[in-house]
Design a protein around this motif. Structure first.
Motif, PDB file in Angstrom:
ATOM      1  N   GLU A   1      -6.074   2.911   2.426  1.00  0.00           N
ATOM      2  CA  GLU A   1      -6.606   2.003   3.446  1.00  0.00           C
ATOM      3  C   GLU A   1      -7.778   1.243   2.829  1.00  0.00           C
ATOM      4  OE1 GLU A   1      -5.594   1.311   6.431  1.00  0.00           O
ATOM      5  OE2 GLU A   1      -4.056   2.846   6.765  1.00  0.00           O
ATOM      6  N   ALA A   2      -7.638  -0.072   2.736  1.00  0.00           N
ATOM      7  CA  ALA A   2      -8.689  -0.912   2.173  1.00  0.00           C
ATOM      8  C   ALA A   2      -9.434  -1.594   3.311  1.00  0.00           C
ATOM      9  CB  ALA A   2      -8.079  -1.946   1.231  1.00  0.00           C
ATOM     10  N   GLU A   3     -10.683  -1.235   3.495  1.00  0.00           N
ATOM     11  CA  GLU A   3     -11.495  -1.785   4.583  1.00  0.00           C
ATOM     12  C   GLU A   3     -12.397  -2.891   4.046  1.00  0.00           C
ATOM     13  OE1 GLU A   3     -11.389  -0.862   7.749  1.00  0.00           O
ATOM     14  OE2 GLU A   3      -9.973   0.798   7.530  1.00  0.00           O
ATOM     15  N   GLY A   4     -12.426  -4.022   4.745  1.00  0.00           N
ATOM     16  CA  GLY A   4     -13.278  -5.111   4.294  1.00  0.00           C
ATOM     17  C   GLY A   4     -13.142  -6.338   5.164  1.00  0.00           C
ATOM     18  N   THR A   5     -13.588  -7.465   4.641  1.00  0.00           N
ATOM     19  CA  THR A   5     -13.506  -8.743   5.332  1.00  0.00           C
ATOM     20  C   THR A   5     -12.538  -9.641   4.578  1.00  0.00           C
ATOM     21  OG1 THR A   5     -15.761  -8.572   6.198  1.00  0.00           O
ATOM     22  CG2 THR A   5     -14.797 -10.772   6.082  1.00  0.00           C
TER      23      THR A   5
ATOM     24  N   GLY B   1      -8.611  -3.574   8.155  1.00  0.00           N
ATOM     25  CA  GLY B   1      -8.030  -2.511   7.360  1.00  0.00           C
ATOM     26  C   GLY B   1      -6.623  -2.870   6.934  1.00  0.00           C
ATOM     27  N   SER B   2      -6.402  -3.044   5.631  1.00  0.00           N
ATOM     28  CA  SER B   2      -5.059  -3.273   5.125  1.00  0.00           C
ATOM     29  C   SER B   2      -4.575  -2.005   4.436  1.00  0.00           C
ATOM     30  CB  SER B   2      -5.023  -4.455   4.148  1.00  0.00           C
ATOM     31  OG  SER B   2      -5.824  -4.189   3.010  1.00  0.00           O
ATOM     32  N   SER B   3      -3.268  -1.807   4.439  1.00  0.00           N
ATOM     33  CA  SER B   3      -2.716  -0.543   3.973  1.00  0.00           C
ATOM     34  C   SER B   3      -1.751  -0.749   2.822  1.00  0.00           C
ATOM     35  CB  SER B   3      -2.017   0.179   5.128  1.00  0.00           C
ATOM     36  OG  SER B   3      -1.509   1.428   4.712  1.00  0.00           O
ATOM     37  N   GLY B   4      -1.772   0.165   1.870  1.00  0.00           N
ATOM     38  CA  GLY B   4      -0.836   0.149   0.750  1.00  0.00           C
ATOM     39  C   GLY B   4      -0.601   1.557   0.258  1.00  0.00           C
ATOM     40  N   SER B   5       0.111   1.658  -0.833  1.00  0.00           N
ATOM     41  CA  SER B   5       0.436   2.954  -1.418  1.00  0.00           C
ATOM     42  C   SER B   5      -0.057   3.001  -2.859  1.00  0.00           C
ATOM     43  CB  SER B   5       1.946   3.196  -1.377  1.00  0.00           C
ATOM     44  OG  SER B   5       2.445   3.118  -0.056  1.00  0.00           O
ATOM     45  N   GLY B   6      -0.009   4.178  -3.443  1.00  0.00           N
ATOM     46  CA  GLY B   6      -0.385   4.376  -4.832  1.00  0.00           C
ATOM     47  C   GLY B   6       0.122   5.723  -5.290  1.00  0.00           C
ATOM     48  N   PHE B   7      -0.124   6.053  -6.565  1.00  0.00           N
ATOM     49  CA  PHE B   7       0.334   7.353  -7.069  1.00  0.00           C
ATOM     50  C   PHE B   7      -0.543   7.808  -8.227  1.00  0.00           C
ATOM     51  CE2 PHE B   7       2.667   4.029  -9.251  1.00  0.00           C
ATOM     52  CZ  PHE B   7       2.702   4.431 -10.588  1.00  0.00           C
ATOM     53  N   PHE B   8      -0.719   9.122  -8.297  1.00  0.00           N
ATOM     54  CA  PHE B   8      -1.542   9.721  -9.340  1.00  0.00           C
ATOM     55  C   PHE B   8      -0.795   9.723 -10.675  1.00  0.00           C
ATOM     56  CE2 PHE B   8      -3.406  12.054  -5.619  1.00  0.00           C
ATOM     57  CZ  PHE B   8      -4.685  11.524  -5.722  1.00  0.00           C
TER      58      PHE B   8
ATOM     59  N   PHE C   1     -14.642  -0.876   0.830  1.00  0.00           N
ATOM     60  CA  PHE C   1     -14.451   0.509   0.383  1.00  0.00           C
ATOM     61  C   PHE C   1     -12.999   0.908   0.595  1.00  0.00           C
ATOM     62  CE2 PHE C   1     -15.623   0.846   4.845  1.00  0.00           C
ATOM     63  CZ  PHE C   1     -14.764   1.816   5.352  1.00  0.00           C
ATOM     64  N   LEU C   2     -12.598   1.961  -0.102  1.00  0.00           N
ATOM     65  CA  LEU C   2     -11.235   2.475  -0.015  1.00  0.00           C
ATOM     66  C   LEU C   2     -11.241   3.868   0.605  1.00  0.00           C
ATOM     67  CD1 LEU C   2      -9.916   1.587  -3.602  1.00  0.00           C
ATOM     68  CD2 LEU C   2      -9.740   0.203  -1.522  1.00  0.00           C
ATOM     69  N   GLN C   3     -10.246   4.126   1.443  1.00  0.00           N
ATOM     70  CA  GLN C   3      -9.995   5.462   1.948  1.00  0.00           C
ATOM     71  C   GLN C   3      -8.597   5.864   1.504  1.00  0.00           C
ATOM     72  OE1 GLN C   3     -10.767   4.980   6.236  1.00  0.00           O
ATOM     73  NE2 GLN C   3     -12.638   6.146   5.942  1.00  0.00           N
ATOM     74  N   VAL C   4      -8.526   6.972   0.798  1.00  0.00           N
ATOM     75  CA  VAL C   4      -7.257   7.409   0.220  1.00  0.00           C
ATOM     76  C   VAL C   4      -6.821   8.706   0.878  1.00  0.00           C
ATOM     77  CG1 VAL C   4      -6.065   8.086  -1.896  1.00  0.00           C
ATOM     78  CG2 VAL C   4      -7.795   6.269  -1.965  1.00  0.00           C
ATOM     79  N   TYR C   5      -5.620   8.688   1.428  1.00  0.00           N
ATOM     80  CA  TYR C   5      -5.084   9.859   2.115  1.00  0.00           C
ATOM     81  C   TYR C   5      -4.131  10.598   1.175  1.00  0.00           C
ATOM     82  CZ  TYR C   5      -7.044   8.046   6.439  1.00  0.00           C
ATOM     83  OH  TYR C   5      -7.909   7.610   7.406  1.00  0.00           O
ATOM     84  N   VAL C   6      -4.443  11.859   0.936  1.00  0.00           N
ATOM     85  CA  VAL C   6      -3.677  12.706   0.031  1.00  0.00           C
ATOM     86  C   VAL C   6      -2.775  13.618   0.858  1.00  0.00           C
ATOM     87  CG1 VAL C   6      -3.862  14.502  -1.745  1.00  0.00           C
ATOM     88  CG2 VAL C   6      -5.508  12.609  -1.695  1.00  0.00           C
TER      89      VAL C   6
ATOM     90  N   ARG D   1     -10.105  10.614   1.324  1.00  0.00           N
ATOM     91  CA  ARG D   1     -11.043  10.731   0.207  1.00  0.00           C
ATOM     92  C   ARG D   1     -11.503   9.329  -0.191  1.00  0.00           C
ATOM     93  NH1 ARG D   1     -10.352  15.686  -3.246  1.00  0.00           N
ATOM     94  NH2 ARG D   1      -8.972  17.096  -2.096  1.00  0.00           N
ATOM     95  N   ASN D   2     -12.707   9.246  -0.732  1.00  0.00           N
ATOM     96  CA  ASN D   2     -13.208   7.982  -1.251  1.00  0.00           C
ATOM     97  C   ASN D   2     -12.629   7.731  -2.641  1.00  0.00           C
ATOM     98  OD1 ASN D   2     -14.856   7.336   0.962  1.00  0.00           O
ATOM     99  ND2 ASN D   2     -16.489   8.662   0.204  1.00  0.00           N
TER     100      ASN D   2
END
Length: 343
Positions: free
Chosen positions: A64-68, A81-88, A107-112, A119-120
């Motif tokens: 979740e990318a929070e910003g203007t 809040g825009s949403s995307g995916s990623g991987f370790f 800032f970014l909020q990352v859901y594991v 998590r930040n």
């Protein structure tokens, strides 16, 4: 930046801003894309990586990318809040996603997987033209993915993992590779070659992995079209930039989250947001601007980022680059020079 008034172009760019409200949204320092001497992406030992399709889930994250952000026809959206995916790609929290998912966020909020609280994370490096980014998620001991070692051929079974439409529920969609060497020129990226596949891709899947039946990364999903085809950035292309991004450098990037726009009225690069401290930020570019010239070239005349990125690829990371933007809110052009004190 200093103002430059040109009445004829004023009318053209004003009309372009109005026309942008009707354009459909996309799936979502300068320098050469290649990394001399580098042939592999820096990652953890492949032997310890995820080894099954079932276990891919634990290595994929929702971002979740929070910003203007500034959207054509909608104006400035604060605390969006825009949403995307990623991987370790390592147990230390190093993860891959798309530039258009994270750049310009406050800032970014990352859901594991398995955790209710986010998590930040911090952005290590981004590439506008490759539409890739590497982030560092707080914590360690994460399951991670390794890259597919074989040649990608038509007909190989593939699976798109991620969180489409910002859904909190993990999704895995199957398909096959339909084209090994597809054109990667889009309105928000410029990649020489990408993998075309038939797994359904929706906004929110951006940055997630395209994996094999053994859980190996075949590509990074970044685009889909109305014809049911989807596109992923393969290892050969990703390996040219990921080592630099992981080391904290930006590649073919001035620090914007933007999209090429082409209408009957004109063309340019619409800026949704700007990364703090980036060359674009320091010269005064801001969300809602349209990059109307870069080094004297009018970009996006074919509706893609191709010519814009060719300019960036021809420059060193610290080269002075002339830029002009149209700022509709003020009704005039502004000029500046990136990587200098001329704002």
């Amino acid at each position: 930046m200093r103002s430059r008034k040109t009445e004829k172009r004023h009318v053209v760019l004003s009309s372009l801003v109005v026309a942008l409200a009707l354009v459909a949204s996309a799936c979502g320092g300068s320098g050469d894309d290649s990394v001399e001497g580098e042939t592999t992406v820096v990652t953890a030992p492949a032997g310890d990586a995820v080894k099954s399709l079932e276990d891919v889930r634990g290595a994929v994250v929702r971002i979740e990318a929070e910003g203007t952000f500034d959207y054509a026809g909608e104006g400035t959206q604060y605390n969006e809040g825009s949403s995307g995916s990623g991987f370790f790609i390592s147990p230390e929290g190093i993860a891959v996603t798309n530039n258009h998912v994270v750049t310009g966020a406050a800032f970014l909020q990352v859901y594991v997987e398995g955790e209710d609280e986010p998590r930040n994370a911090k952005i290590l490096g981004v590439s506008e033209c490759s539409d890739l980014a590497v982030i560092d998620v707080d914590g360690e001991g994460f399951p991670y993915l390794a890259w597919y070692p074989d040649d990608v051929v038509v007909g190989v079974d593939v699976f798109a993992a991620g969180f489409p439409l910002g859904d909190h529920e993990y999704t895995l969609l199957d398909g096959i590779v339909s084209k090994e060497d597809a054109n990667g020129e889009t309105s928000w990226a410029s990649v020489d070659s990408v993998i075309e596949h038939t797994s359904d891709i929706l906004p929110g899947n951006s940055g997630g992995p395209l994996v094999s039946e053994d859980g190996l990364v075949i590509g990074v999903n970044y685009a889909g079209d109305s014809e049911g085809q989807a596109y992923a950035i393969g290892y050969e292309e990703a390996s040219k930039v990921l080592p630099l991004l992981q080391s904290g450098q930006d590649v073919t990037s001035i620090g914007i989250n933007g999209s090429a726009l082409l209408t009957d009225e004109g063309s340019g690069i619409w800026v949704y947001s700007v990364g703090s401290g980036s060359p674009a930020d320091l010269v005064g570019v801001r969300g809602g601007d349209i990059v109307s010239e870069i080094e004297g070239l009018i970009p996006a005349t074919d509706g893609t980022m191709s010519d814009y990125c060719d300019v960036l690829r021809s420059q060193d990371p610290d080269s002075a680059i002339q830029i002009e933007v149209w700022r509709d809110a003020e009704g005039h052009y502004l000029e500046g020079t990136l990587n200098t004190a001329k704002t």
